[in-house]
Design an enzyme around this catalytic site. Structure first.
Site, PDB file in Angstrom:
ATOM      1  N   SER A  44      -6.426   4.220   2.930  1.00 21.11           N
ATOM      2  CA  SER A  44      -7.594   4.536   4.060  1.00 21.11           C
ATOM      3  C   SER A  44      -8.153   6.109   3.808  1.00 21.11           C
ATOM      4  CB  SER A  44      -6.696   4.362   5.358  1.00 21.11           C
ATOM      5  OG  SER A  44      -6.201   2.993   5.491  1.00 21.11           O
TER       6      SER A  44
HETATM    7  N1  SAH Z   1      -3.099   2.050   5.236  1.00 22.17           N
HETATM    8  C1  SAH Z   1      -3.348   1.868   4.108  1.00 22.17           C
HETATM    9  C2  SAH Z   1      -4.558   1.110   3.972  1.00 22.17           C
HETATM   10  C3  SAH Z   1      -4.534  -0.374   3.194  1.00 22.17           C
HETATM   11  S1  SAH Z   1      -5.932  -1.298   3.201  1.00 22.17           S
HETATM   12  C4  SAH Z   1      -3.122   2.982   3.025  1.00 22.17           C
HETATM   13  O1  SAH Z   1      -2.918   3.980   3.569  1.00 22.17           O
HETATM   14  O2  SAH Z   1      -3.127   2.706   1.825  1.00 22.17           O
HETATM   15  C5  SAH Z   1      -5.290  -2.535   4.128  1.00 22.17           C
HETATM   16  C6  SAH Z   1      -4.321  -3.368   3.502  1.00 22.17           C
HETATM   17  O3  SAH Z   1      -3.943  -4.570   4.218  1.00 22.17           O
HETATM   18  C7  SAH Z   1      -4.241  -4.041   2.147  1.00 22.17           C
HETATM   19  O4  SAH Z   1      -3.317  -3.493   1.353  1.00 22.17           O
HETATM   20  C8  SAH Z   1      -4.207  -5.578   2.235  1.00 22.17           C
HETATM   21  O5  SAH Z   1      -3.454  -6.151   1.248  1.00 22.17           O
HETATM   22  C9  SAH Z   1      -3.435  -5.416   3.609  1.00 22.17           C
HETATM   23  N2  SAH Z   1      -3.504  -6.806   4.509  1.00 22.17           N
HETATM   24  C10 SAH Z   1      -4.683  -7.641   4.683  1.00 22.17           C
HETATM   25  N3  SAH Z   1      -4.259  -8.480   5.359  1.00 22.17           N
HETATM   26  C11 SAH Z   1      -3.127  -8.571   5.821  1.00 22.17           C
HETATM   27  C12 SAH Z   1      -2.084  -9.398   6.313  1.00 22.17           C
HETATM   28  N4  SAH Z   1      -2.316 -10.445   7.119  1.00 22.17           N
HETATM   29  N5  SAH Z   1      -0.821  -8.830   6.728  1.00 22.17           N
HETATM   30  C13 SAH Z   1      -0.411  -7.798   5.994  1.00 22.17           C
HETATM   31  N6  SAH Z   1      -1.262  -7.086   5.411  1.00 22.17           N
HETATM   32  C14 SAH Z   1      -2.392  -7.167   5.026  1.00 22.17           C
END
Ligand code: SAH
Length: 194
Positions: A44
């Site tokens: 993010s």
């Molecule tokens: N906050 C994280 C951002 C990750 S991007 C950071 O700082 O790196 C969003 C993440 O949500 C991705 O890794 C994706 O795999 C996950 N994601 C998407 N759908 C999901 C679900 N149903 N359950 C859990 N994780 C999910």
């Protein structure tokens, strides 16, 4: 950019974001942009992490916090510094494993990581004071609302690609109150696990 909380500014200033991306991208880790973390996902944008954290901190307690979409663990590490206990769920096994290892190496010991579908929440540890969802869907999954304590808040991007709105939901004695905060752009909240 509207981040006025000294606590939040300090969290962003002192959380080593370069340790959450590949070495090849480390030189760009302090730019205010999302960056790839593999598997089609992104870390993010620091501003968005700051904004979501600030809203949660300003609206109530942070003892037990649930994060959906742990990704590379950057947001988890930020939350771990202001919450007593963080629970994070990530649907991609390889990311969940890497996140667990990375937080262990950084000696962050108050984050529990689960590989699974975050739309179901984590009933065994509910209710939560705060729930942060780092992926967008057309509505807030009902299980997450169920697992919010009275006085608890959930923050999540709601809407389709290109028209997502960061939304704050508060649970009151009478039900739920929703507030639209700002336009954002997140990866989608997907069904099932990888
Ligand atoms: N906050 C994280 C951002 C990750 S991007 C950071 O700082 O790196 C969003 C993440 O949500 C991705 O890794 C994706 O795999 C996950 N994601 C998407 N759908 C999901 C679900 N149903 N359950 C859990 N994780 C999910």
């Amino acid at each position: 950019m509207g981040i006025s909380s000294e606590v939040v500014l300090d969290l962003i200033r002192t959380t080593p974001r370069h340790l959450f991306v590949d070495e090849a991208l480390a030189s760009r880790a302090y730019e205010n942009t999302a960056l790839p973390i593999g598997f089609g996902q992104t870390i993010s944008q620091p501003y968005v992490v700051a904004a979501m954290t600030q809203v949660l901190l300003e609206t109530g307690p942070m003892h037990r916090v649930l994060e959906i979409g742990g990704g590379c663990g950057y947001q988890s590490a930020v939350l771990a510094r202001v919450a007593a206990q963080v629970y994070t769920i990530e649907r991609i096994a390889a990311l969940a494993n890497r996140l667990r290892t990375r937080l262990y190496e950084l000696k962050v010991s108050n984050v529990r990581v689960r590989h699974g579908d975050g739309r179901l929440g984590w009933a065994a540890h509910a209710p939560f004071d705060a729930i942060l969802v780092a992926a967008a869907a057309s509505s807030v999954p009902p299980k997450l609302l169920e697992q919010l304590s009275v006085g608890g808040r959930a923050i999540m991007p709601v809407g389709r690609q290109g028209e997502q709105m960061l939304t704050l939901i508060r649970r009151t004695n009478d039900g739920f109150e929703e507030e639209a905060l700002q336009r954002v752009s997140f990866v989608p909240l997907l069904e099932n696990v990888d």
